[in-house]
Structures are given as C-alpha cells and as structure tokens.
Write a protein that holds these residues in place. Sequence first.
Motif, PDB file in Angstrom:
ATOM      1  N   LYS A 196      63.891  44.841  91.641  1.00  0.00           N
ATOM      2  CA  LYS A 196      64.721  45.411  90.573  1.00  0.00           C
ATOM      3  C   LYS A 196      64.008  46.635  89.977  1.00  0.00           C
ATOM      4  N   GLU A 197      62.672  46.485  89.801  1.00  0.00           N
ATOM      5  CA  GLU A 197      61.852  47.576  89.246  1.00  0.00           C
ATOM      6  C   GLU A 197      61.884  48.790  90.194  1.00  0.00           C
ATOM      7  N   LEU A 251      56.718  56.930  97.229  1.00  0.00           N
ATOM      8  CA  LEU A 251      56.290  55.769  98.026  1.00  0.00           C
ATOM      9  C   LEU A 251      55.272  56.184  99.095  1.00  0.00           C
ATOM     10  N   LYS A 252      55.503  57.360  99.680  1.00  0.00           N
ATOM     11  CA  LYS A 252      54.575  57.841 100.722  1.00  0.00           C
ATOM     12  C   LYS A 252      53.206  58.143 100.146  1.00  0.00           C
ATOM     13  N   VAL A 253      53.160  58.756  98.961  1.00  0.00           N
ATOM     14  CA  VAL A 253      51.876  59.081  98.318  1.00  0.00           C
ATOM     15  C   VAL A 253      51.080  57.802  98.078  1.00  0.00           C
ATOM     16  N   ILE A 254      51.765  56.779  97.553  1.00  0.00           N
ATOM     17  CA  ILE A 254      51.080  55.496  97.285  1.00  0.00           C
ATOM     18  C   ILE A 254      50.544  54.904  98.590  1.00  0.00           C
ATOM     19  N   MET A 255      51.435  54.785  99.576  1.00  0.00           N
ATOM     20  CA  MET A 255      51.061  54.136 100.847  1.00  0.00           C
ATOM     21  C   MET A 255      49.923  54.881 101.532  1.00  0.00           C
ATOM     22  N   LEU A 256      50.013  56.219 101.600  1.00  0.00           N
ATOM     23  CA  LEU A 256      48.993  57.026 102.262  1.00  0.00           C
ATOM     24  C   LEU A 256      47.651  56.870 101.568  1.00  0.00           C
ATOM     25  N   ARG A 257      47.689  56.919 100.242  1.00  0.00           N
ATOM     26  CA  ARG A 257      46.460  56.812  99.444  1.00  0.00           C
ATOM     27  C   ARG A 257      45.776  55.469  99.677  1.00  0.00           C
ATOM     28  N   MET A 258      46.569  54.396  99.696  1.00  0.00           N
ATOM     29  CA  MET A 258      45.996  53.042  99.858  1.00  0.00           C
ATOM     30  C   MET A 258      45.457  52.831 101.275  1.00  0.00           C
ATOM     31  N   ILE A 259      46.248  53.268 102.279  1.00  0.00           N
ATOM     32  CA  ILE A 259      45.794  53.102 103.671  1.00  0.00           C
ATOM     33  C   ILE A 259      44.467  53.839 103.858  1.00  0.00           C
ATOM     34  N   ASP A 260      44.402  55.103 103.414  1.00  0.00           N
ATOM     35  CA  ASP A 260      43.192  55.908 103.627  1.00  0.00           C
ATOM     36  C   ASP A 260      41.989  55.348 102.874  1.00  0.00           C
ATOM     37  N   THR A 261      42.204  54.954 101.614  1.00  0.00           N
ATOM     38  CA  THR A 261      41.094  54.432 100.810  1.00  0.00           C
ATOM     39  C   THR A 261      40.495  53.194 101.462  1.00  0.00           C
ATOM     40  N   TYR A 262      41.360  52.232 101.809  1.00  0.00           N
ATOM     41  CA  TYR A 262      40.850  50.967 102.350  1.00  0.00           C
ATOM     42  C   TYR A 262      40.353  51.108 103.787  1.00  0.00           C
ATOM     43  N   TRP A 263      41.031  51.921 104.608  1.00  0.00           N
ATOM     44  CA  TRP A 263      40.622  52.074 106.004  1.00  0.00           C
ATOM     45  C   TRP A 263      39.243  52.727 106.100  1.00  0.00           C
ATOM     46  N   MET A 264      39.011  53.784 105.321  1.00  0.00           N
ATOM     47  CA  MET A 264      37.722  54.475 105.384  1.00  0.00           C
ATOM     48  C   MET A 264      36.594  53.563 104.902  1.00  0.00           C
ATOM     49  N   ARG A 265      36.905  52.768 103.893  1.00  0.00           N
ATOM     50  CA  ARG A 265      35.917  51.804 103.398  1.00  0.00           C
ATOM     51  C   ARG A 265      35.647  50.762 104.495  1.00  0.00           C
ATOM     52  N   HIS A 266      36.727  50.324 105.169  1.00  0.00           N
ATOM     53  CA  HIS A 266      36.620  49.304 106.213  1.00  0.00           C
ATOM     54  C   HIS A 266      35.780  49.802 107.394  1.00  0.00           C
ATOM     55  N   ILE A 267      35.996  51.074 107.807  1.00  0.00           N
ATOM     56  CA  ILE A 267      35.229  51.659 108.921  1.00  0.00           C
ATOM     57  C   ILE A 267      33.737  51.583 108.617  1.00  0.00           C
ATOM     58  N   ASN A 291      44.876  43.702 100.870  1.00  0.00           N
ATOM     59  CA  ASN A 291      44.550  44.567  99.731  1.00  0.00           C
ATOM     60  C   ASN A 291      45.414  45.821  99.686  1.00  0.00           C
ATOM     61  N   ILE A 292      45.695  46.394 100.875  1.00  0.00           N
ATOM     62  CA  ILE A 292      46.580  47.573 100.929  1.00  0.00           C
ATOM     63  C   ILE A 292      47.952  47.176 100.370  1.00  0.00           C
ATOM     64  N   ALA A 293      48.486  46.046 100.874  1.00  0.00           N
ATOM     65  CA  ALA A 293      49.814  45.591 100.435  1.00  0.00           C
ATOM     66  C   ALA A 293      49.835  45.314  98.931  1.00  0.00           C
ATOM     67  N   LYS A 294      48.750  44.697  98.438  1.00  0.00           N
ATOM     68  CA  LYS A 294      48.699  44.353  97.005  1.00  0.00           C
ATOM     69  C   LYS A 294      48.709  45.613  96.138  1.00  0.00           C
ATOM     70  N   ASP A 295      47.899  46.619  96.528  1.00  0.00           N
ATOM     71  CA  ASP A 295      47.836  47.843  95.724  1.00  0.00           C
ATOM     72  C   ASP A 295      49.114  48.669  95.838  1.00  0.00           C
ATOM     73  N   VAL A 296      49.733  48.666  97.032  1.00  0.00           N
ATOM     74  CA  VAL A 296      51.023  49.364  97.188  1.00  0.00           C
ATOM     75  C   VAL A 296      52.053  48.705  96.269  1.00  0.00           C
ATOM     76  N   THR A 297      52.063  47.352  96.244  1.00  0.00           N
ATOM     77  CA  THR A 297      52.986  46.606  95.382  1.00  0.00           C
ATOM     78  C   THR A 297      52.752  46.955  93.917  1.00  0.00           C
ATOM     79  N   LYS A 298      51.503  46.925  93.527  1.00  0.00           N
ATOM     80  CA  LYS A 298      51.127  47.176  92.120  1.00  0.00           C
ATOM     81  C   LYS A 298      51.627  48.550  91.652  1.00  0.00           C
ATOM     82  N   TYR A 299      51.345  49.592  92.458  1.00  0.00           N
ATOM     83  CA  TYR A 299      51.715  50.938  92.030  1.00  0.00           C
ATOM     84  C   TYR A 299      53.208  51.215  92.198  1.00  0.00           C
ATOM     85  N   ALA A 300      53.839  50.560  93.194  1.00  0.00           N
ATOM     86  CA  ALA A 300      55.283  50.725  93.374  1.00  0.00           C
ATOM     87  C   ALA A 300      56.027  50.158  92.160  1.00  0.00           C
ATOM     88  N   ILE A 301      55.481  49.069  91.594  1.00  0.00           N
ATOM     89  CA  ILE A 301      56.130  48.428  90.442  1.00  0.00           C
ATOM     90  C   ILE A 301      55.746  49.125  89.125  1.00  0.00           C
TER      91      ILE A 301
END
Length: 820
Positions: A695-696, A713-729, A767-777
């Motif tokens: 609804k939000e 939505l793209k800005v959020i998703m891109l930011r989260m994927i890049d932040t977590y992926w680079m940390r993961h590498i 974590n990516i999904a959680k942060d995307v959810t948080k900022y999308a809402i």
Amino acid sequence: MFKNLFSSTKKELKIARKLADKVFSLESQMAVLSDEEIRNKTQEYKQRFNAGETLDDLLPEAYALVREASKRVSHKTPYYVQVLGAIAIHHGNIAEMKTGEGKTLTSVMPAYLNALNGLGVHIVTVNEYLAKREAEGEIGDIFRFLGLTVGLNLRELSSEDKKDAYSADVLYSTNSELGFDYLRDHMVLYAGEMVAQRGYNFAIVDEVDSILIDEARTPLIISGGAKNTQNLYEQADRFAKSLKEDEYEIDIETKTIELSEAGINRAESVFQISNLYDLRNVSLLHHINNALRANYIMARDKEYVVDGGEVLIVDQFTGRILRGRQFSEGLHQALEAKENVDVKKETVTVATITYQNFFRMYKKLSGMTGTAKTEEDEFRDIYNMEVIEIPTNLPVIRKDETDYLYATIEEKFDALIKEVKERHEKGQPMLIGTVAVETSEIISMLLRKNRIPHEILNAKNHEREAEIIAKAGLKNAVTIATNMAGRGTDIKLGEGVVELGGLAVLGTERHESRRIDNQLRGRAGRQGDPGYSRFFVSGEDELLVRFTGERFKSIVKQMSKINGPGEPISSKMLSKFVTNAQKRIEGNNYDTRKNVLKYDDVLRVQREIIYGQRKDVLTLESIEDKVIKMIEATIENEVSPFITEVGRNKYEIDDEGLVNHLESTLFYKDTFDLNELKKLDEDELISLITSEALKELEAKKAATPIEVYNEFLKVIMLRMIDTYWMRHIDVMSELRQGVRLQAYGQQNPLIIYQQEGKRLFDEMIENIAKDVTKYAIMARIQVNVTREAVVKGAKAADNAEEKDKKQRVRKNRGKTAPWR
C-alpha cells in the motif's frame, strides 16, 4: 597405437582437408572479381546467413574470398596449411602452428567468417603493441578491404571510444583489457555506459597457451578504498629477517615456506599472542607468511625488479616487466617492505574474475600458438578445445641437438662461452636464451671478458626490443635474451647467414615449462630456413635442484669424472631426468590452476546471479515486480522469529515484539494496530503486513510521475546490490586466506570455503532484500533522484597507472535523499 587411432588431430585434419580443397577450387572464381564486387560479397554472405544458411555452409566461399583479398592487400596468399589452421580455429579448437607459419594471417579467415553473423569477433593478443600492429596495419587493411569494421581496444581509451571499438565487426584487444572491461561493465550506473553491448560471441586467442595457461593462476582484480595495514607489513618483514635457520622450513620442490615449531614460538613471543593459529590472528599470520615468501622464496632480478623506488613484476613466461600490475593478496606490499621502498596501501577488492572463467563465457572459443600439445589435457578439460597440430608449409630442417650436461654451473658457462666463440668466429648469428634477468647479466659479463660484442634484451632494457630483434639474425650478431625473445618475435636471417647454418639458439638452462623451451628453439629454422638449437644444463640449475635433488647431481659428477673435467655429458637417460622434472612442475602448476578455478567457481555462480540482477536494473524499464518479490520475502523472514510452534499446527505469536521490531526497522511508528494484529493467525498476519508495505509502495507510485518512481526503485536496488556485493567480494577474499588454516585441523579448506561462501551469499541476498524493502517503504521520493557509484576511483590491478576517467553524473541539487 590407440592414441593415434583416436587422435583429434588426425580426425580434424581429415575434415579440414576436404574443406580446404573446396576453398582452393574457388580460387579462379574469386580472382576475376573486381574490388567492389569483393566488398559486395560480404553483404551477400550476411544476407544469406540471415536467410538461414549456416557459417559452415559459407566457409569455403568466405575463406576463398579472404585469400583473394589478402593477395591484393598484403601480396600474401594464405597457404594450404594456413587454410587448415583457419578451419581448426572456426571449429572452436587450437591450431598449433610452428613459428613463422603465419598464424596472424591464418586468423583473418575464421574472424571474417564469424563476423558475418553481426555478433562480433574478438582477436586477443598478449600485448597492446601486437593488437595495435594488427588492427592498424596490413591485417586490419584486409578486413577493411572486405567491408568489415575493425576496432582497437586500448587501456587509455574513454568509455565512448571503447564502445565504438566493441561495436566493430572485429575487435583487437589484450586479454587483460577485455577482462577488466567486463568487470567495469558490471559497475556502471547506466546501461548505455556498458562498453561490451553485444556480449561475448567468439574469441580467437593468439598465443593461447600463454593467456589461458600461464596467466590463468593470477585473477583479474579491481580494487577500491585502501586498508590500513601498512605497519603490519613492516613489522612482519622485520620479524622474517630476524629468523634463524631452524625457525623456518622451505620445501624446495613446491617453493613454499612455513614457520617451524621454534619459529611459531618466536612469533607468539614477539607479537605477544598465545596462539598464532587462532582465527583471530588470521591477518597477522597472513602477513608473516607473505614476509617469509618475500624474503626467502622471491628473488630480486628474477621474479621482480626494483626500478625508481618501485617493485615491478617480471613475467616468468615472457621475461617482460608487467607495469601497473601487482602481486595479489598483499605479497607485493611484503616485497616493498623487504626492499625498503614505500609500501603502497593494500586495497579492498571490489570485483574479480579469473581468465579461465572469463574466457569460458564466450559462446565459442578458439586459439593459435606454436606450443600447446604438452597442455592438451588442460585445454580439453577446462576449455573444451582440442589441440590440432597443423603441418608446416615447408619441412623443418633445424637441428635440435640433445642437451649438454655439466656437473657445475661454472663448467656449463665455460662450455657455453667456448661454443659462442667458435660460432662467432664463423660469423653465425646466435640467440642465447636465459630464464632470469640475473643470468643474462652474468653471460653478458663473461662475453665482455672475451671481447665478444653483443646485445642484451631483458626486462631492464625492453624499450630497445624491436631494434635488437631486427638485427638478431644478421651476420656476427650475438643476442642474449630472457624469455622476451621467445614469443611473437620473428627473427629474419641476414645475407649469407643461410650458408653458415642459420640462427643458432643456445639455451643456458631448461625452463620450468617445456613449452617455453620449444618457443625458444622455434626462433630458429622458420619457414624451411636452416637453424640449430642446444640447451646447456648443470646439476646445480634451480629446476634440477628442486626436482631431482642430490641424486642427479651425483650421477652427473660420476659421469663427468669419466669424461674428464669440462667435457659435456650427452645422455638420453639424464635428458629424461630433465624432462621428467619439467613434467612434474607442469603437473604442479596445473593443480594450482585447477585449485584457483575451484575457488573461483564458488564466486562465479554468485557473480552470475548478482550481475544478472544488476543488468536487469540497468536494462528493464521497470523493476517493480522484483522489488515486490523482495518485500514479500523480507516480511516473511522478519515475521518468522516472532512465531513459535507450541503444538501440532498451533503457534504462539509475540505480537508486541513483532510490532516494535517492524516499526523500528521497516515501517513508520504507529503503522500497525496491536489489537487488530492479535486477532490474526500466522498466515493472515504475514498477509496484512505485506499488504501494508505494498500500500505504501502504491501510494508513492500514485504521487509521482512513473519515470521518477521507476528510477527511485532502481537507485535503491543498484545502491544496495553494489554496497553488499563489494563488501561480500572482500569478505570472500579474506575467507579464502582464512580457510587455509583449516588444513591444519585436517579439514578440506575448499569444502569450508564452499559452505561458508554459500552461507555468506545467502545472508547477503537477505540483507539486500531487507534494505531494498526498508527504503522502498520509508524513503521519500525526490524528483532529482540520481544514481551514485558506491566505490569511487576503483582501479584495475593491471591498470594502476590508468588515468581516472570522469563519470558524467547528473547534478543532484537540494536535500540529500535518505537512501544515500
């Protein structure tokens, strides 16, 4: 017998000969065409391909057309054997063609044919000089004459220029630049910034063994921000230099070193820790191991040189300096500490791939080289390519003599200088091959003592390479060279040299790899020229000390007593000793490469998932459905810890705890009515919370223009994927170093890496999904929303000197968005 019966070469050449005969039967047909008609043929072939004909159907005509075009442009008509090689390449195999057989011209035929489908062909070379020479020279002119476009991919090109190069029908590039472009393409912020827009269709790899075998042990790395570990390198270096001989153990065969029991106790005392192998001390142990390797295994002027206060790598297979490249995992910094030059800051890894996994992404891969047969099992197992031995145009008449063996290095060098003097008096040109820079300088000193004029070509004076090679085949020329002269160099014979027996190649020791020895021999006797080659070997050579121990040395000493001092021993049995030592090293190196690949395969699967998600964000118009899936998965994950099973199909829900948790992480305060939630069962609860989130999202969509909402939505998703992926590498890189300790506990480090890697990856996806959810809402949409790079100024490990290319970024005026 059976090997011969099922030989891939025999089978492929049988097919290739039938096709080559068809190509040659069309020669007169092509000869009558005008230049304009030849160009029009290219369009005709493209139309026929689009109408349903296959590239195999078009092969005879296409190859015949290239032969005619080559004749007109370069005044060289490909021989029958070159057509055989071109057919092997088109079939996705390796054409093994001896030196001087014209591999470069051979590659034009399969490149032209495979470019007809419009998906592009990449011709991969070992250095930019060769890429430039072919693309801008005669070879490029043949493609242009045929109506195809030719691109050249250089390190210094801008993103726009690279995109133009990649869009050409045929692209010339080095292997490292292709790999780094691939990694950088998955770090861009907009789809239009990707340089390889068409993907990876077909690659022809020149000197394929050098690129896919020799360089396969070193992964390509793009690094970001610096780690603060400078002092630890200097402390570890001081510790390593202070060790006594009984405090470390060196395995000569595998070139590894580790602390002995006494060394471990010393380390624990110096660094004031109770257990060096505790997981908390992984970083310290890693620094100590690097310092040990730098001080006791790595040799200056062999594996590296120091020039202008910098540690520079010497490629062990080509003898060239690899400027801008660093040894990985902190070994480079350990060498800087050892040599007392400025220790560069160790950087965080943000993207990485091995050559094996990069080149396996091509739909079709092929190659050419003069020396691949010794590694044919590896090519078959890892790349699914057969090595096809192409016959020479003229018989090879070079004399390859058996090795001369000596008890000591001094005796070997004395005999070598004696032979050089004898041949020099006749005026015969000589190429003296050495494995290390250091050896080339010793030989040079001995020649100066004997007043023999000579040129020296090694990593320290590579800038004169073209000039030295141009004169190396002239009368009286004596050239000392490291492996630099072994690959891709064409030494042409001067006047009167054929009568003297051609070029004489004298090897000062055997290389670890039989292929490198064969490359050196191959400098002489090209295209039916006479030539001579012999290797001078001693029982004190590093290769033999490492792999045959004292036994070989004592046999040589015994035999030299019988022969008399300084006299060579020429024995098939002892030559077999040398070959077996080389085979063992080749086996060890193959195991190392397989191991690198097994570790990278863990990352490959993860990389493909993340890069796939990232590409969707860049290329799809809307990613709303993907965000909704993430919201649904996140809410289920966040709710489940508050639901406890208390009996069969009976659950207890901590409604109060759940509301506090949700309203402090994903939703605004007072979003939920606690009394309403208490009336719901577990399924209804998840359904209500999910619908509240959606609804939000719907409210945001209704309140803003659709393009702004999609970009949000793209800005959020891109930011989260890049932040977590680079940390993961970077975490995976640390994990790989850490799991090595598990071997001490009798556990398989690879299995632990796979299990822990999967756990970390699953955690990252959550974590990516959680942060995307948080900022999308919770985030408020701004009209001037813009994408931003997570790591600024990221550098390719190969491109340390690359100038920062300024990204075009849309200005974001006003308040900073909450997801920044």
